[in-house]
Scaffold this active site. Structure first.
Site, PDB file in Angstrom:
ATOM      1  N   GLU A   1       0.884  -1.015  -0.057  1.00  0.00           N
ATOM      2  CA  GLU A   1      -0.009  -0.095  -0.110  1.00  0.00           C
ATOM      3  C   GLU A   1       0.861   1.199   0.038  1.00  0.00           C
ATOM      4  O   GLU A   1       2.144   1.169   0.292  1.00  0.00           O
ATOM      5  CB  GLU A   1      -0.855  -0.029   1.257  1.00  0.00           C
ATOM      6  CG  GLU A   1      -1.938   0.696   1.513  1.00  0.00           C
ATOM      7  CD  GLU A   1      -2.914   1.371   0.450  1.00  0.00           C
ATOM      8  OE1 GLU A   1      -2.352   1.661  -0.585  1.00  0.00           O
ATOM      9  OE2 GLU A   1      -4.132   1.555   0.820  1.00  0.00           O
ATOM     10  N   ASP A   2       0.387   2.496  -0.234  1.00  0.00           N
ATOM     11  CA  ASP A   2       1.138   3.729  -0.390  1.00  0.00           C
ATOM     12  C   ASP A   2       1.123   4.252   0.915  1.00  0.00           C
ATOM     13  O   ASP A   2       2.175   4.753   1.459  1.00  0.00           O
ATOM     14  CB  ASP A   2       0.494   4.507  -1.495  1.00  0.00           C
ATOM     15  CG  ASP A   2      -0.836   4.863  -1.419  1.00  0.00           C
ATOM     16  OD1 ASP A   2      -1.845   4.259  -0.347  1.00  0.00           O
ATOM     17  OD2 ASP A   2      -1.483   5.867  -2.213  1.00  0.00           O
TER      18      ASP A   2
ATOM     19  N   PHE B   1      -0.825  16.378   4.117  1.00  0.00           N
ATOM     20  CA  PHE B   1      -1.395  15.469   2.905  1.00  0.00           C
ATOM     21  C   PHE B   1       0.000  15.678   1.854  1.00  0.00           C
ATOM     22  O   PHE B   1       0.575  16.792   1.706  1.00  0.00           O
ATOM     23  CB  PHE B   1      -2.562  16.605   2.097  1.00  0.00           C
ATOM     24  CG  PHE B   1      -2.876  15.725   1.009  1.00  0.00           C
ATOM     25  CD1 PHE B   1      -3.920  14.562   1.226  1.00  0.00           C
ATOM     26  CD2 PHE B   1      -2.319  16.052  -0.312  1.00  0.00           C
ATOM     27  CE1 PHE B   1      -4.454  13.803   0.159  1.00  0.00           C
ATOM     28  CE2 PHE B   1      -3.309  15.350  -1.499  1.00  0.00           C
ATOM     29  CZ  PHE B   1      -4.225  14.077  -1.146  1.00  0.00           C
TER      30      PHE B   1
ATOM     31  N   ARG C   1       1.666  12.017  -9.260  1.00  0.00           N
ATOM     32  CA  ARG C   1       2.171  10.493  -8.870  1.00  0.00           C
ATOM     33  C   ARG C   1       3.382  10.189  -9.528  1.00  0.00           C
ATOM     34  O   ARG C   1       4.159   9.379  -9.112  1.00  0.00           O
ATOM     35  CB  ARG C   1       1.088   9.641  -9.412  1.00  0.00           C
ATOM     36  CG  ARG C   1      -0.367   9.749  -8.833  1.00  0.00           C
ATOM     37  CD  ARG C   1      -1.001   8.449  -9.680  1.00  0.00           C
ATOM     38  NE  ARG C   1      -2.322   8.661  -9.510  1.00  0.00           N
ATOM     39  CZ  ARG C   1      -3.232   8.223  -8.251  1.00  0.00           C
ATOM     40  NH1 ARG C   1      -2.516   7.602  -7.065  1.00  0.00           N
ATOM     41  NH2 ARG C   1      -4.446   8.316  -8.150  1.00  0.00           N
TER      42      ARG C   1
END
Ligand code: 5GP
Length: 175
Positions: A100-101, A154, A167
């Protein structure tokens, strides 16, 4: 909100990331000791981490991809996990490594772990997340392996997006 690439502060450089990913792979190599592993990469965010990580793994490895979403175009989790595409082969009796990121509220991780346990009798199940935002957890779940801990910010880059952009950055940045 409009984020400009110039406004991003580098939190982890490409060099720091590669060093840490190699260390994580070494930990996994030591754990699995040459046994076959099925890596399940959670798209889209984990694509870059997973592709780097598997290059450093030395056991026989098969790679599956599933697609989930919980953020849409916001920087706040919607609180719901949306399983966009979760078709998987028979994972009974396999060593399954979820890649997972980032773990934030933990809802996605919990959803994935529950999904695996409800659908398969796996030989082993491990959760490897590139980042871990431990402070924002809403459900009780932990990564077995993680790259870096991050504060409640974030972050984008290295696979992670803001509204589908950033990304491709080789580093992790925040605003
Ligand atoms: P959770 O279900 O743990 O709240 O969130 C997991 C998902 O939310 C991650 O797979 C990732 O896609 C997204 N997410 C959580 N925090 C961040 C962040 O700081 N940046 C980005 N780009 N995505 C995040």
């Amino acid at each position: 909100m409009d984020i400009k690439k110039e406004d991003l502060k580098v939190l982890y450089s490409s060099e720091q990331i590669q060093k840490r990913v190699k260390e994580l792979a070494q930990e996994l190599n030591n754990f699995y000791k040459g046994e076959e592993v099925i890596a399940v990469c959670a798209l889209k965010g984990a694509f870059m981490f997973a592709s780097d990580l598997v290059r450093y793994l030395d056991m026989p490895i098969k790679i599956e991809f599933i697609r989930l979403s919980s953020y849409g175009s916001s920087t706040i989790s919607s609180g719901k996990v949306n399983a966009v595409d979760i078709k998987l082969p028979d994972l009974n009796n396999k060593n399954v490594l979820i890649v997972e990121d980032i773990i934030d509220t933990g809802l996605t991780a919990k959803f994935l772990i529950d999904f695996m346990n409800m659908n398969f009798h796996v030989k082993s199940l491990k959760f490897c997340s590139f980042l871990d935002k431990k402070v924002t957890r809403k459900v009780n779940v932990d990564a077995d392996y993680y790259g870096f801990e991050v504060d409640d910010k974030f972050v984008v880059g290295y696979g992670l997006d803001y509204d589908e952009c950033y990304r491709n950055l080789p580093y992790i940045g925040h605003i």
